[in-house]
Design a protein around this motif. Structure first.
Motif, PDB file in Angstrom:
ATOM      1  N   ILE A 109      24.922  42.381  35.151  1.00 15.12           N
ATOM      2  CA  ILE A 109      25.107  42.582  36.591  1.00 15.12           C
ATOM      3  C   ILE A 109      24.546  41.382  37.354  1.00 15.12           C
ATOM      4  N   VAL A 110      23.342  40.924  36.952  1.00 13.48           N
ATOM      5  CA  VAL A 110      22.722  39.766  37.616  1.00 13.48           C
ATOM      6  C   VAL A 110      23.632  38.540  37.494  1.00 13.48           C
ATOM      7  N   ASN A 111      24.294  38.398  36.347  1.00 12.32           N
ATOM      8  CA  ASN A 111      25.187  37.264  36.106  1.00 12.32           C
ATOM      9  C   ASN A 111      26.415  37.312  37.020  1.00 12.32           C
ATOM     10  N   ALA A 112      26.848  38.520  37.401  1.00 15.82           N
ATOM     11  CA  ALA A 112      28.078  38.663  38.186  1.00 15.82           C
ATOM     12  C   ALA A 112      27.826  38.722  39.687  1.00 15.82           C
ATOM     13  N   VAL A 113      26.652  39.211  40.107  1.00 16.60           N
ATOM     14  CA  VAL A 113      26.368  39.433  41.533  1.00 16.60           C
ATOM     15  C   VAL A 113      26.602  38.197  42.425  1.00 16.60           C
ATOM     16  N   PRO A 114      26.202  36.982  41.989  1.00 20.26           N
ATOM     17  CA  PRO A 114      26.427  35.813  42.869  1.00 20.26           C
ATOM     18  C   PRO A 114      27.895  35.604  43.252  1.00 20.26           C
ATOM     19  N   TYR A 115      28.806  36.260  42.555  1.00 16.75           N
ATOM     20  CA  TYR A 115      30.228  36.050  42.828  1.00 16.75           C
ATOM     21  C   TYR A 115      30.852  37.198  43.620  1.00 16.75           C
ATOM     22  N   LEU A 116      29.986  38.015  44.248  1.00 17.77           N
ATOM     23  CA  LEU A 116      30.491  39.147  45.029  1.00 17.77           C
ATOM     24  C   LEU A 116      31.378  38.685  46.177  1.00 17.77           C
ATOM     25  N   HIS A 117      31.180  37.439  46.651  1.00 12.72           N
ATOM     26  CA  HIS A 117      31.967  36.958  47.797  1.00 12.72           C
ATOM     27  C   HIS A 117      32.981  35.907  47.377  1.00 12.72           C
ATOM     28  N   VAL A 118      33.265  35.844  46.091  1.00 10.35           N
ATOM     29  CA  VAL A 118      34.210  34.835  45.619  1.00 10.35           C
ATOM     30  C   VAL A 118      35.612  35.126  46.175  1.00 10.35           C
ATOM     31  N   THR A 119      36.337  34.062  46.506  1.00 10.60           N
ATOM     32  CA  THR A 119      37.706  34.247  47.001  1.00 10.60           C
ATOM     33  C   THR A 119      38.684  33.941  45.862  1.00 10.60           C
ATOM     34  N   ASP A 120      39.934  34.324  46.046  1.00 11.46           N
ATOM     35  CA  ASP A 120      40.934  34.063  45.015  1.00 11.46           C
ATOM     36  C   ASP A 120      41.081  32.561  44.778  1.00 11.46           C
ATOM     37  N   GLN A 121      40.881  31.753  45.875  1.00 12.45           N
ATOM     38  CA  GLN A 121      41.059  30.307  45.733  1.00 12.45           C
ATOM     39  C   GLN A 121      39.996  29.679  44.834  1.00 12.45           C
ATOM     40  N   ASP A 122      38.729  30.116  45.014  1.00 10.78           N
ATOM     41  CA  ASP A 122      37.702  29.503  44.161  1.00 10.78           C
ATOM     42  C   ASP A 122      37.288  30.436  43.016  1.00 10.78           C
ATOM     43  N   ALA A 123      38.225  31.270  42.553  1.00 13.68           N
ATOM     44  CA  ALA A 123      37.946  32.186  41.428  1.00 13.68           C
ATOM     45  C   ALA A 123      37.589  31.412  40.161  1.00 13.68           C
ATOM     46  N   GLY A 124      38.117  30.188  40.080  1.00 16.73           N
ATOM     47  CA  GLY A 124      37.846  29.364  38.903  1.00 16.73           C
ATOM     48  C   GLY A 124      36.368  29.069  38.704  1.00 16.73           C
ATOM     49  N   THR A 125      35.576  29.150  39.793  1.00 18.94           N
ATOM     50  CA  THR A 125      34.140  28.854  39.674  1.00 18.94           C
ATOM     51  C   THR A 125      33.407  29.892  38.837  1.00 18.94           C
ATOM     52  N   THR A 126      34.015  31.083  38.646  1.00 21.67           N
ATOM     53  CA  THR A 126      33.327  32.109  37.845  1.00 21.67           C
ATOM     54  C   THR A 126      33.294  31.730  36.369  1.00 21.67           C
ATOM     55  N   ASN A 127      33.990  30.655  36.010  1.00 25.88           N
ATOM     56  CA  ASN A 127      33.969  30.199  34.621  1.00 25.88           C
ATOM     57  C   ASN A 127      32.537  29.913  34.150  1.00 25.88           C
TER      58      ASN A 127
END
Lengths: 110, 395
Positions: B347-365
Motif C-alpha cells: 500500500i505504501v508503495n502505491a499511495v504516492p500514485y493516488l493522483h497519477v493521471t493517464d498521461q503520466d501513468a508510465g511513471t508508476t513503472n
C-alpha cells in the motif's frame, strides 16, 4: 556393493560422453539440440516407466547392487541414470553410424 | 499381456511423433538416415538382449508374471525390446529435425525460451504449489517434486510464452518490453515456442492429472485454462477489464489450490480466508502492473482494467484490494494474522500514485520495479510464518 549398479551406469554414461567428445557426435556437435533430445527421451521413457509401475507390471528388484533409495513407489534412484544411458547410447550409435556410413559412401565414390 | 499393450501404446507414440517430424521435415529437406537407424537399432537390440538378461539375473527389477506374455529372449521379456526400438525411432528423427532445420537454431530457441519464461518469476508459481502441498502432506514425495518442477519452469514457459507470441504486435511498440518485465520474441520463433510450450507442459499435466483426485483435476483444468485464456487469440482475457486481473491472479493462486487438492487437504474457513487474501493480492498486483501500460496499450488498441477505468481509479482499486487481503489475513487463525503486515509495504508503495493521471501513468513503472523485489521480501515473511505455524502445530 550397494553402489555397484549406479557406478556401472555412471561409468557407461561417461564412456558414451567420451565417445561423443572424441568424435564430436552429439553434445559436442550441437549442445542445445542434444540437450533437447536427451530431455525429450528421458521424459518419454519416464512416462513409460510410470505407466508400467501404475499398471503393476514393473516391480523393483531386491538386488544388493542397488542403494535401495526409491524416488517413487517401485522406482529406484538408479532408473533415471539408466534412461540417460539408454538415450546417450542410442544417439551415439545413431550419429556414429551416420558418420561411418557417410565415410564408407565417400570412399566408394572416389 | 498387459505389458504388451503398454509397449505397443508407447511404441505407437514414438512412431507417430517420428512420422510427424519426418513429414514436417520433408518440405525442409530434413531426412533421417535410415541405414544408420538400422545399424544403431540392430546394435541396441543385441545390447538389450545381453544386458537386460544380466540385469534381470542380478534381480535389479522384476515383472508381474501375470501381466507379461512370458516370451523371453534370454531372460529379457520380449516386450522390453520396445524400449530401444522406440528410442531408435523417435530420437534420431527428433535430432535430425533439430540439427538440420534451415531457419531454426535450437540454441537460439532455448535462449529465447529462458528469457520468455521470466526466471525471476519462476518462484512465484512453484512456491505456492510446493508450500501448499508440503504443508498439507508434511512430506516430500515424488508428486511434490514433479509438481514443483512443473510450476517452476514449464508452467511459466507456457504462461509467458503464449503471452509473448500473441502480444508481439503490441509489444513491439512498447519500450518497456525486452528485459526483466517482458521479452520480444522474433516472429520466426513464434510457432516453435508454442510447440515447446506444448511438449514441455503435456507430460507433466498428464502425470498430475493421473495422480490426483477429481478435485485436483478440476483445479488443474482451471489453472491450465487460465494460462491459455489470458492471452491466446480468440479468448484474450487480458483485454477484458477485471476479467484480466481475475485471470492473472488465478495464475498464482491456482498452483496453491492444485497443491492442496493433490495433497487431499480439507478446506476449512482459515484456509479459504488465506486463499481469498492471496487472490485479492494477485488481483491488485495485476491491476497495478497494468497502470504503467495505459498509453502503449491504448495506442495498440488493447484493453485492460487500467485503460477502462483510468490510472487513478486503478490505483485506488489496487490499494483497496491489498487492504482487503490484509483484513482477510487478520481473520485467519494464529499465526496467519502476522502475514497481514505484508499488505502495508504494498500500500505504501502505491499511495504516492493516488493522483497519477493517464498521461503520466508510465511513471508508476518505478513503483512496479520496487513491487517485483517487494515480492521476495513478502515471500520471505510468509515463509517464516509458515515455519512458525509448522512449529506450533508440531509442538
Amino acid at each position: 556393493m550397494a553402489f555397484a549398479y549406479l557406478s556401472t551406469l555412471m561409468g557407461g554414461i561417461v564412456c558414451m560422453l567420451l565417445l561423443d567428445f572424441r568424435f564430436r557426435l552429439f553434445f559436442w556437435r550441437d549442445s542445445a539440440s542434444a540437450a533437447l533430445v536427451t530431455a525429450a527421451g528421458i521424459v518419454f521413457l519416464l512416462l513409460w516407466d510410470a505407466a508400467g509401475i501404475a499398471a503393476g507390471i514393473f516391480l523393483r528388484g531386491s538386488s544388493e547392487a542397488m542403494l535401495g533409495i526409491e524416488l517413487a513407489p517401485e522406482m529406484p534412484l538408479e532408473e533415471p541414470f539408466f534412461l540417460v544411458f539408454l538415450v546417450l547410447c542410442t544417439m551415439v550409435l545413431y550419429t556414429g553410424s551416420v558418420r561411418i556410413l557417410e565415410r564408407f559412401g565417400k570412399e566408394r565414390n572416389t | 499381456m498387459r505389458y504388451a499393450l503398454l509397449s505397443v501404446a508407447f511404441l505407437a507414440i514414438a512412431v507417430t511423433v517420428a512420422l510427424i517430424l519426418t513429414r514436417a521435415g520433408s518440405s525442409l529437406r530434413v531426412k533421417v538416415n535410415m541405414p544408420a537407424v538400422l545399424v544403431a537399432g540392430t546394435a541396441l537390440m543385441v545390447l538389450t538382449a545381453v544386458f537386460d538378461t544380466l540385469m534381470i539375473a542380478l534381480n535389479l527389477f522384476t515383472y508381474s508374471d501375470a501381466l507379461i506374455s512370458g516370451i523371453r529372449v534370454g531372460l529379457a521379456p520380449v516386450e522390453d525390446f520396445a524400449y530401444p526400438l522406440a528410442t531408435v525411432i523417435l530420437l534420431p528423427a527428433l535430432w535430425q529435425f533439430m540439427t538440420h532445420h534451415p531457419h531454426l537454431k535450437m540454441s537460439a530457441l532455448l535462449k529465447h525460451a529462458l528469457i520468455v519464461s521470466r526466471p525471476v518469476s519462476w518462484i512465484n508459481t512453484a512456491f505456492p504449489f510446493g508450500a501448499a502441498y508440503f504443508l498439507a502432506t508434511r512430506d516430500i514425495d515424488w508428486l511434490l517434486v514433479v509438481g514443483a518442477i512443473y510450476y517452476l519452469i514449464p508452467y511459466n514457459l507456457a504462461m509467458y510464452g503464449i503471452n509473448d507470441v500473441f502480444d508481439y504486435a503490441s509489444d513491439i511498440n512498447n519500450p518497456r518490453k525486452g528485459g526483466l518485465e517482458g521479452a520480444l520474441l522474433p516472429p520466426a520463433y513464434h510457432r516453435p515456442m508454442l510447440w515447446l510450450c506444448l511438449v514441455t507442459n503435456v507430460p507433466f499435466l498428464a502425470v498430475l492429472f493421473a495422480a490426483g483426485s477429481p478435485e485436483s483435476a478440476i483445479a488443474l483444468a482451471v489453472s491450465t485454462f487460465a494460462v491459455i485464456a489470458y492471452s491466446a487469440a480468440g479468448l484474450r482475457f487480458k483485454e477484458r477489464p477485471f476479467v484480466d486481473s481475475l485471470t492473472s491472479s488465478t495464475h498464482f493462486v491456482s498452483p496453491a489450490v492444485v497443491g492442496l487438492t493433490l495433497a487431499g487437504a480439507s478446506f476449512d474457513s482459515a484456509l479459504l480466508l488465506m486463499l481469498g487474501a492471496f487472490f485479492c493480492w494477485g488481483i491488485a498486483a495485476h491491476a497495478f502492473g497494468a497502470v504503467q501500460d495505459i498509453q502503449p496499450d491504448r495506442e495498440a488498441g488493447i484493453g485492460s482494467v487500467a485503460t477502462v477505468i483510468g490510472a487513478r481509479s486503478t490505483v485506488i482499486f489496487t490499494i483497496v484490494m491489498w487492504g482487503t487481503a490484509g483484513i482477510l489475513m487478520l481473520m485467519t487463525s494464529w499465526p496467519g494474522p502476522l502475514v497481514a503486515i505484508v499488505a502495508v509495504p504494498y500500500i505504501v508503495n502505491a499511495v504516492p500514485y493516488l493522483h497519477v493521471t493517464d498521461q503520466d501513468a508510465g511513471t508508476t513503472n518505478k513503483a512496479w520495479r520496487r513491487f517485483i523485489w517487494l515480492n521476495y521480501f513478502s515471500g520471505f515473511l510468509v515463509t517464516l510464518t509458515m515455519i512458525l505455524w509448522w512449529m506450533t502445530v508440531r509442538g
